[in-house]
Design a protein around this motif. Structure first.
Motif, PDB file in Angstrom:
ATOM      1  N   LEU A 185      14.772  13.414  68.273  1.00  0.00           N
ATOM      2  CA  LEU A 185      15.435  13.266  69.184  1.00  0.00           C
ATOM      3  C   LEU A 185      15.513  11.562  69.393  1.00  0.00           C
ATOM      4  O   LEU A 185      15.544  10.796  68.563  1.00  0.00           O
ATOM      5  CB  LEU A 185      16.333  13.637  70.115  1.00  0.00           C
ATOM      6  N   CYS A 237      10.607  13.993  76.415  1.00  0.00           N
ATOM      7  CA  CYS A 237      11.795  14.302  75.242  1.00  0.00           C
ATOM      8  C   CYS A 237      11.675  14.703  73.923  1.00  0.00           C
ATOM      9  O   CYS A 237      10.152  14.693  73.423  1.00  0.00           O
ATOM     10  CB  CYS A 237      12.712  12.392  75.115  1.00  0.00           C
ATOM     11  N   LEU A 254      25.069   4.999  68.465  1.00  0.00           N
ATOM     12  CA  LEU A 254      24.719   6.050  68.622  1.00  0.00           C
ATOM     13  C   LEU A 254      26.069   6.632  67.858  1.00  0.00           C
ATOM     14  O   LEU A 254      25.978   7.821  67.198  1.00  0.00           O
ATOM     15  CB  LEU A 254      26.003   6.544  70.396  1.00  0.00           C
ATOM     16  N   VAL A 277      21.976  14.597  73.794  1.00  0.00           N
ATOM     17  CA  VAL A 277      21.845  13.474  74.039  1.00  0.00           C
ATOM     18  C   VAL A 277      22.263  12.793  75.060  1.00  0.00           C
ATOM     19  O   VAL A 277      24.059  12.523  75.126  1.00  0.00           O
ATOM     20  CB  VAL A 277      22.102  12.793  72.840  1.00  0.00           C
ATOM     21  N   LEU A 308      17.406   7.992  67.084  1.00  0.00           N
ATOM     22  CA  LEU A 308      17.699   7.685  68.128  1.00  0.00           C
ATOM     23  C   LEU A 308      17.111   6.441  67.502  1.00  0.00           C
ATOM     24  O   LEU A 308      18.023   5.379  67.267  1.00  0.00           O
ATOM     25  CB  LEU A 308      17.479   7.788  69.825  1.00  0.00           C
ATOM     26  N   GLY A 329      17.229  13.933  74.763  1.00  0.00           N
ATOM     27  CA  GLY A 329      16.913  12.626  73.942  1.00  0.00           C
ATOM     28  C   GLY A 329      17.910  11.764  75.163  1.00  0.00           C
ATOM     29  O   GLY A 329      18.981  11.967  75.489  1.00  0.00           O
ATOM     30  N   MET A 377      26.790  15.496  74.773  1.00  0.00           N
ATOM     31  CA  MET A 377      26.649  14.482  74.794  1.00  0.00           C
ATOM     32  C   MET A 377      27.373  14.555  76.268  1.00  0.00           C
ATOM     33  O   MET A 377      28.118  15.330  76.986  1.00  0.00           O
ATOM     34  CB  MET A 377      26.871  13.332  73.982  1.00  0.00           C
TER      35      MET A 377
END
Length: 411
Positions: A336, A332, A402, A190, A340, A372, A80
């Motif tokens: 993912l 994307c 998240l 992400v 999300l 993502g 991330m």
């Protein structure tokens, strides 16, 4: 810090305020790659990382990477992060939100006693905007394994090269290839980012799930004419580079307005000799074009550059064009996007699906792994401006989404 959602949002905004102090003097936030302000903010981010159970390390490309124990042990890892650098006189949230928010989410999960069954790392990429060296995505290209060594030769306005800046900063230009991740050990990438657009605000949604990132290209246009005394040179027959460049800029604007799914800007302009009573002899300007569709961008580019050639001929000017950057649009990953979207639903948040008109580190990371992105509503859709703003409530909602995504993520 308590565990209420509003407290999470307030803490996040406080951290972003703190990071925003690491800036050159002047309006908004100006924090350039390998600058003293970059060094200052990394010290702050490193403290956040340690509080979340991550071990921070500066890599060869100038990225600050925080890894959990599983990631350090070589287990499959979810990456991330976002970028720390800004445009000139930018805002506090573009980029830095995507660094601070996942760190806070991991810290809160740790406080709740939740141990994730996979590795995680958070990356504060050194350079995404390209403000200092006009060479974007240096940090994310290094992780993705597609860094081009020629980028090290790019120089800033003072003639300092990327290589020299990295060496002075503590990076290792000749070791950047070693930063590349093994795709077999990466679970995905992400990023959380402010929307930089008005859709979420129009829909009254706190967050959105991104489906794709736009394609971007940049050009350097140089128009050369002939200087002369502004008072004694007749108007007829002048080779005024600025007059020709002005017409070119207006033509680009006309083409952009006449095309669907096509945006762009002339963002930088240099005039020589830049004197009040001298006919301009040379103008250099940048042209940036964006579209999610490669064919739209190619068609528009041709229209604009063909028109530039005709304008230069009409005014007896020399024209040189150079493409300095290009990145194709990327999608994307459905898995993912779905994960999300589900995390939003689990948190009772509407999951608006939308396209990103901006480029992000995902443009490079997509060559390493699935990407993502989660968008967060920003006031008036404003970005690259000192008045960038998000609310504490929206910051909390995004952090909560998240956290749920991380809990449910299947390695």
């Amino acid at each position: 810090m308590t565990s209420t959602s509003l407290d999470l949002g307030q803490v996040l905004l406080q951290r972003l305020d703190e990071a925003g102090q690491c800036s050159e003097p002047g309006p908004g936030v100006t924090r350039l790659f390998c600058s003293p302000q970059h060094r200052e903010v990394l010290d702050i981010i490193a403290d956040w990382m340690r509080a979340a159970g991550l071990t921070p390390e500066l890599d060869a490309a100038g990225n600050l990477v925080g890894r959990c124990a599983r990631a350090l042990a070589g287990e499959p890892t979810l990456i991330m992060g976002s970028h720390q650098d800004t445009v000139m006189e930018g805002g506090k949230y573009d980029g830095m939100l995507g660094v601070a928010l996942p760190i806070l989410a991991l810290e809160q999960l740790r406080r709740e006693g939740c141990e994730l069954p996979y590795g995680v790392e958070v990356v504060a990429f050194g350079d995404e905007e390209g403000t200092r060296f006009q060479s974007t995505l240096i940090g994310s290209r290094a992780l993705a394994g597609n860094f081009e060594a020629s980028c090290l030769d790019a120089t800033d306005a003072e003639g300092i090269s990327v290589r020299q800046a990295l060496e002075a900063f503590g990076g290792a230009p000749d070791a950047i290839a070693e930063v590349a991740r093994d795709p077999d050990h990466v679970l995905g990438y992400v990023e959380v980012h402010i929307e930089q657009g008005p859709v979420l605000e129009q829909r009254d949604h706190a967050v959105g799930v991104v489906t794709a990132l736009t394609g971007i290209e940049r050009h350097r246009i140089q128009v050369s004419g002939k200087a002369g005394h502004a008072g004694t040179t007749p108007m007829e027959g002048r080779r005024d580079a600025l007059v020709g460049a002005a017409e070119m800029i207006l033509e680009a604007n006309r083409v952009l307005h006449a095309s669907e799914d096509f945006v762009g800007v002339v963002g930088k302009l240099e005039v020589r000799p830049n004197a009040v009573n001298v006919i301009p002899s040379q103008v250099t300007f940048t042209l940036e074009l964006r579209s999610p569709q490669a064919e739209v961008r190619a068609r528009g580019r041709k229209q604009i550059l063909d028109a530039y050639t005709a304008i230069a001929e009409r005014y007896q000017l020399e024209l040189n064009t150079e493409q300095t950057y290009s990145a194709e649009a990327v999608d994307c990953a459905p898995r993912l996007i779905n994960a999300l979207t589900q995390a939003c639903a689990d948190g009772n948040e509407s999951a608006e699906l939308l396209f990103s008109g901006a480029g992000h580190d995902g443009l490079a990371m997509c060559e390493l792994t699935d990407i993502g992105m989660l968008f967060v509503r920003c006031r008036d859709g404003l970005s690259h401006h000192p008045d960038e703003s998000i609310s504490a409530a929206d910051a909390a909602s995004a952090t909560r989404v998240l956290m749920q995504f991380l809990r449910a993520f299947e390695a």
